[in-house]
Write an enzyme that holds these catalytic residues in place. Structure first.
Site, PDB file in Angstrom:
ATOM      1  N   LEU A  96       0.878  -1.160   0.000  1.00  0.00           N
ATOM      2  CA  LEU A  96       0.000   0.000   0.000  1.00  0.00           C
ATOM      3  C   LEU A  96       0.916   1.210   0.000  1.00  0.00           C
ATOM      4  O   LEU A  96       1.889   1.252   0.756  1.00  0.00           O
ATOM      5  CB  LEU A  96      -0.902   0.042   1.245  1.00  0.00           C
ATOM      6  CG  LEU A  96      -2.175  -0.817   1.275  1.00  0.00           C
ATOM      7  CD1 LEU A  96      -2.902  -0.604   2.592  1.00  0.00           C
ATOM      8  CD2 LEU A  96      -3.088  -0.513   0.107  1.00  0.00           C
ATOM      9  N   ASP A  97       0.622   2.200  -0.829  1.00  0.00           N
ATOM     10  CA  ASP A  97       1.443   3.403  -0.842  1.00  0.00           C
ATOM     11  C   ASP A  97       1.469   4.037   0.542  1.00  0.00           C
ATOM     12  O   ASP A  97       0.519   3.912   1.318  1.00  0.00           O
ATOM     13  CB  ASP A  97       0.896   4.421  -1.842  1.00  0.00           C
ATOM     14  CG  ASP A  97       1.137   4.008  -3.291  1.00  0.00           C
ATOM     15  OD1 ASP A  97       1.899   3.050  -3.511  1.00  0.00           O
ATOM     16  OD2 ASP A  97       0.557   4.644  -4.189  1.00  0.00           O
ATOM     17  N   LYS A  98       2.545   4.742   0.823  1.00  0.00           N
ATOM     18  CA  LYS A  98       2.699   5.410   2.116  1.00  0.00           C
ATOM     19  C   LYS A  98       1.509   6.293   2.432  1.00  0.00           C
ATOM     20  O   LYS A  98       1.004   6.309   3.559  1.00  0.00           O
ATOM     21  CB  LYS A  98       3.983   6.242   2.117  1.00  0.00           C
ATOM     22  CG  LYS A  98       4.220   7.026   3.396  1.00  0.00           C
ATOM     23  CD  LYS A  98       5.495   7.829   3.321  1.00  0.00           C
ATOM     24  CE  LYS A  98       5.694   8.685   4.564  1.00  0.00           C
ATOM     25  NZ  LYS A  98       6.944   9.483   4.510  1.00  0.00           N
TER      26      LYS A  98
END
Length: 222
Positions: A96-98
């Protein structure tokens, strides 16, 4: 960190022949955690954070602003902090992106990580995303199939979308002639390119709100 402090407080720590103040080191670590995301103070401290757990996996509600894995220039991440808090090594099985919040599956062993990574890769596990975007979609459902650039290479990418809702026309006093819409969209990935959803929505001229990499920088300032 408390256990680390208790273990080392009676010792003199030296790095490159210089004494190290363990209190200062740990204080800096706590400050870093506090500045990152408030909820990272303890990922496991509420039922809302641990969504599911068994002998193989722990499913958490990852907060926005927290990287999944450590690396260059990444000071705080799920794999390191959750390991500190649980006393167990953490094996993330997907990304998951930051800046993305949402459900993250972590495994408790290499064997479980392999099993769940393969399950997700085999499409037996379905992932959906919700995004709040600038703009109005021409169709209420459809797909994005334009290629995206990943590490300098053009790669095929496919994203399906379904518009859940769209705002009424909005104007701002600074520029009353400019009409703005907001759309809430549900998306599913057929391929898994880096930042695929963000790139496809930007290509569609309906970028995600506050996206500081692919978004509309002018609108982000509103």
């Amino acid at each position: 960190l408390v256990a680390t402090y208790n273990h080392f407080q009676d010792y003199i720590i030296r790095i490159n022949e210089a004494d190290v103040n363990i209190d200062a080191v740990l204080r800096k670590r706590f400050d870093l955690l506090n500045k990152s995301v408030g909820i990272i103070k303890n990922i496991t401290d509420t039922e809302e954070q641990i969504l599911f757990e068994n002998d193989e996996i722990r499913v958490i509600n990852k907060p926005q602003g927290l990287a999944v894995q450590g690396g260059k220039d990444v000071k705080v991440s799920v794999d390191t902090e959750l390991a500190l808090q649980t006393g167990e090594k953490i094996y993330p099985v997907h990304r998951l992106d930051k800046e993305t919040c949402g459900i993250l599956v972590t495994a408790k062993s290499p064997k479980a990580a392999t099993k769940w990574t393969n399950l997700i890769a085999s499409k037996k596990v379905k992932k959906t995303y919700h995004a709040l975007c600038f703009g109005k979609f021409e169709k209420l459902s459809g797909k994005f199939d334009l290629s995206v650039i990943e590490k300098g290479l053009e790669k095929k990418a496919l994203t399906y979308y379904n518009v859940l809702s769209c705002s009424e026309e909005i104007t701002f006093s600074e520029n009353p002639s400019e009409k703005i819409y907001f759309s809430l969209v549900e998306l599913t990935l057929e391929t898994g390119r880096m930042h695929q959803i963000r790139k496809h929505l930007a290509q569609n001229k309906t970028p995600i709100l506050a996206d500081d990499k692919y978004g509309d920088f002018k609108l982000n300032k509103l």
